[in-house]
Design an enzyme around this catalytic site. Structure first.
Site, PDB file in Angstrom:
ATOM      1  N   TRP A 156      56.499 -20.680  44.707  1.00 60.58           N
ATOM      2  CA  TRP A 156      55.628 -20.676  45.651  1.00 60.58           C
ATOM      3  C   TRP A 156      56.297 -21.328  46.955  1.00 60.58           C
ATOM      4  CZ3 TRP A 156      49.866 -21.060  45.651  1.00 60.58           C
ATOM      5  CH2 TRP A 156      49.496 -20.492  44.486  1.00 60.58           C
ATOM      6  N   ASP A 205      43.901 -16.654  49.152  1.00 65.47           N
ATOM      7  CA  ASP A 205      42.701 -17.487  49.525  1.00 65.47           C
ATOM      8  C   ASP A 205      42.676 -17.574  50.981  1.00 65.47           C
ATOM      9  OD1 ASP A 205      42.362 -17.789  46.856  1.00 65.47           O
ATOM     10  OD2 ASP A 205      42.805 -19.655  46.738  1.00 65.47           O
ATOM     11  N   HIS A 261      38.705 -12.852  43.838  1.00 66.22           N
ATOM     12  CA  HIS A 261      38.384 -12.652  42.403  1.00 66.22           C
ATOM     13  C   HIS A 261      36.947 -12.272  42.147  1.00 66.22           C
ATOM     14  CE1 HIS A 261      36.545 -16.499  41.971  1.00 66.22           C
ATOM     15  NE2 HIS A 261      37.128 -16.953  43.151  1.00 66.22           N
ATOM     16  N   GLU A 280      51.087 -26.534  36.848  1.00 69.82           N
ATOM     17  CA  GLU A 280      51.201 -27.156  38.157  1.00 69.82           C
ATOM     18  C   GLU A 280      49.561 -27.452  38.800  1.00 69.82           C
ATOM     19  OE1 GLU A 280      53.559 -25.164  40.857  1.00 69.82           O
ATOM     20  OE2 GLU A 280      55.450 -25.285  39.654  1.00 69.82           O
ATOM     21  N   ASP A 323      46.157 -27.958  40.728  1.00 64.77           N
ATOM     22  CA  ASP A 323      45.439 -27.285  41.646  1.00 64.77           C
ATOM     23  C   ASP A 323      45.074 -28.169  42.886  1.00 64.77           C
ATOM     24  OD1 ASP A 323      45.100 -24.858  40.412  1.00 64.77           O
ATOM     25  OD2 ASP A 323      43.497 -25.506  38.960  1.00 64.77           O
TER      26      ASP A 323
END
Length: 584
Positions: A207, A299, A352, A521, A523
């Site tokens: 990331w 997103d 999604h 990891e 959110d």
């Protein structure tokens, strides 16, 4: 470790079934605080000419600052590519040395590394290991593991021989015939957890969620360091490196936990300080032999459809980003710059099914993806595919009900869970979105990725059959794998489990199942945490939060005591291990 260890104890050596052979070996005499070592050598997959192995090294003696593990093969095994250790071989003798980040082992501390190898004939587990010169066992050779190819191809590497295209030519599916990069930083975190060595050799996404992540800082690896490590893991075959491009201005306008460092108007900085430096590194000829998958701005674009004025889910921040156009501009610029590099494969985010699966979201989102893909001089050819379910929990495939089912004349679509959505799971959604995008002019060979890192929903709560037909709600709720309170819940979900392991070409139109979000990891933090990364506090990460219109005014379903987004969250990782499906 002291070089004056006592005589090694005989280790118990055994085999597991078709998943591979395992040897657990110890060194040291009985008694507390005696110098010694424990080695678990597991053949994780095997086919007719090759195999994969994972090795867990545990220091049962004095603390050490570096380590060297040695063993010899009894056959013609050859290590072809490894990760999390520097592995060399001379004849039958193999030496594995620590990397800079995993050399220190406290008493009782463990680390792991993995490798792929070739063989013919038999592939027996080595009988003896030495750690820093100390013998960890003196056991006899175990029975030779089976050489029958697995019924499904191993995750890393696929059994299909790699096909090398002409220079500058992209392959249809970059994952086919390729290994995938194992991030040593994530792997070390996973291996340090109880039971974590079962998955610490899995590939995960890197990331790049802020400008500082490009060069790295402190002990964190930067982009070049990851790519250099990828070259070591690559060996003579093909290897995919997975990057998450994630730093748009006004990032994630509807979820405060993943807000970014750049303000809504800082599109100039996004281009010159973020995308341009990444592109310059990826274009270095040194890395031309890597297949680099970029998942672009998760997103972001869907927010411009679902969370703007005119919708009950609207936020002021998303209205700003729709009005200034910087999401569209930024995505188009990133696709153009990165897509111009011959060995880079862009996959654009497509949300999604629990977000975009409704008619009024699905079509408009696809149109918006096309608009972004043709902004800033980009073209549709710069999009190799799309990724769905990134960092989310939607089930891969619901087996106990379909969108066409009904109970007592009432459609499944009318159930409270489905709520008129057109899709019940990620596989059906991904395939439908692919067809829609192709109809809009995207490449007919468009490939989809599905993030399965946290959508396994296994454990004792996993249904084994359909729910009761008392009502459409009992039917759906009793049979659904996804055990969230509401499909709009997205933060550190209680009860979640690891999903399908990363694999290439698992279904029609799907390039790969991937673990783009590294399991373990966070959110987002369960309470406000001051930080210099621009990440805010989102109530959806608070387990006491009673919800909002975006999750049907339901409880958040979040785990307590979560750290800042992206930081290691041991409790979440343990939950994912416990509830993994397929089980570990």
């Amino acid at each position: 470790m002291s070089r004056t260890s006592r005589t090694a104890l005989l280790a118990a050596l055994g085999l597991v079934t078709a998943t591979g052979a395992t040897a657990t070996v110890f060194g040291a005499t009985a008694g507390a605080a005696t110098p010694g070592c424990k080695v678990d050598y597991t053949i994780t997959n095997q086919w007719n000419t090759g195999f994969g192995a994972n090795v867990v090294v545990t220091n049962t003696g004095d603390p050490m600052s570096s380590w060297t593990l040695e063993w010899s093969y009894g056959g013609n095994q050859q290590v072809t590519q490894g990760w999390n250790a520097t592995i060399t071989q001379s004849g039958a003798a193999v030496t594995a040395k620590n990397m800079s980040y995993n050399g220190a082992l406290a008493t009782g501390g463990s680390t792991s590394f993995g490798f792929n190898g070739s063989y013919s004939g038999t592939n027996a587990v080595p009988a003896t290991f030495k750690l820093n010169g100390v013998t960890c066992n003196t056991a006899t050779q175990p029975t030779t593991p089976p050489t029958t190819p697995p019924t499904t191809p191993p995750t890393t590497p696929p059994t299909t021989p790699p096909t090398t295209p002409p220079a500058g030519t992209k392959v249809d599916n970059p994952y086919a015939g390729a290994k995938v990069y194992v991030n040593p930083e994530w792997s070390a975190h996973a291996a340090a957890e109880p039971g974590g060595s079962k998955v610490s050799n899995q590939p995960t996404g890197i990331w790049l969620d802020r400008i500082a992540a490009i060069n790295g800082s402190g002990t964190s690896m930067g982009l070049r360091a990851h790519l250099d490590e990828a070259l070591k893991q690559k060996g003579s075959g093909e290897l995919v490196v997975q990057l998450v491009i994630y730093d748009l201005p006004g990032r994630d306008c509807a979820a405060l936990a993943s807000n970014g460092e750049l303000g809504p108007t800082e599109i100039g900085r996004y281009k010159t300080e973020y995308i341009d430096p990444i592109a310059a590194i990826l274009a270095d000829s040194k890395y031309a032999g890597l297949r680099i998958v970029t998942t672009v701005e998760l997103d972001s674009l869907p927010n411009l459809v679902t969370n703007v004025s005119g919708r009950p889910t609207a936020t002021a921040n998303c209205d700003v980003m729709k009005a200034n156009g910087n999401y569209i501009t930024g995505v188009g610029y990133a696709l153009k710059k990165l897509g111009a590099i011959a060995n880079v494969y862009n996959y654009l985010d497509a949300g999604h099914h629990g977000w975009l699966g409704w008619d009024d979201n699905f079509g408009p989102s696809a149109e918006l993806f096309k608009q972004a893909a043709t902004a800033e001089g980009s073209t549709l050819s710069n999009v190799h595919g799309f990724i769905v379910n990134t960092a989310n929990y939607s089930a891969l495939k619901e087996d106990h009900f379909t969108i066409d089912d009904s109970v007592n004349g009432v459609s499944v679509r009318q159930s409270k869970w489905v709520d008129w959505n057109r899709y019940t799971d990620e596989l059906s959604y991904a395939q439908a979105m692919r067809a829609k995008l192709v109809s809009l002019g995207f490449d007919p060979n468009l490939g989809m990725l599905i993030d399965t890192s946290r959508n396994g929903w296994g454990g004792t709560a996993r249904p084994t059959g359909p729910g009761a037909t008392t009502s459409v709600d009992t039917y759906v709720n009793g049979g659904r794998y996804d055990r969230r309170i509401n499909p709009g819940n997205w933060c550190n979900q209680s009860g979640a489990g690891l999903g399908e392991r990363p694999q290439a070409a698992p279904a029609t139109g799907i390039d790969a199942y991937v673990w783009m979000k590294p399991p373990g990891e966070s959110d987002g933090a369960s309470k406000e945490v001051p930080n210099d990364e621009g990440k805010g506090f989102d109530h959806m990460c608070d387990p006491t939060y009673t919800g909002n219109v975006r999750n049907g005014n339901s409880m958040s379903g979040a785990l307590p005591d979560a750290p800042l987004a992206g930081k290691w969250f041991s409790a979440q990782f343990q939950e994912l291990l416990k509830n993994a499906h397929p089980a570990l």
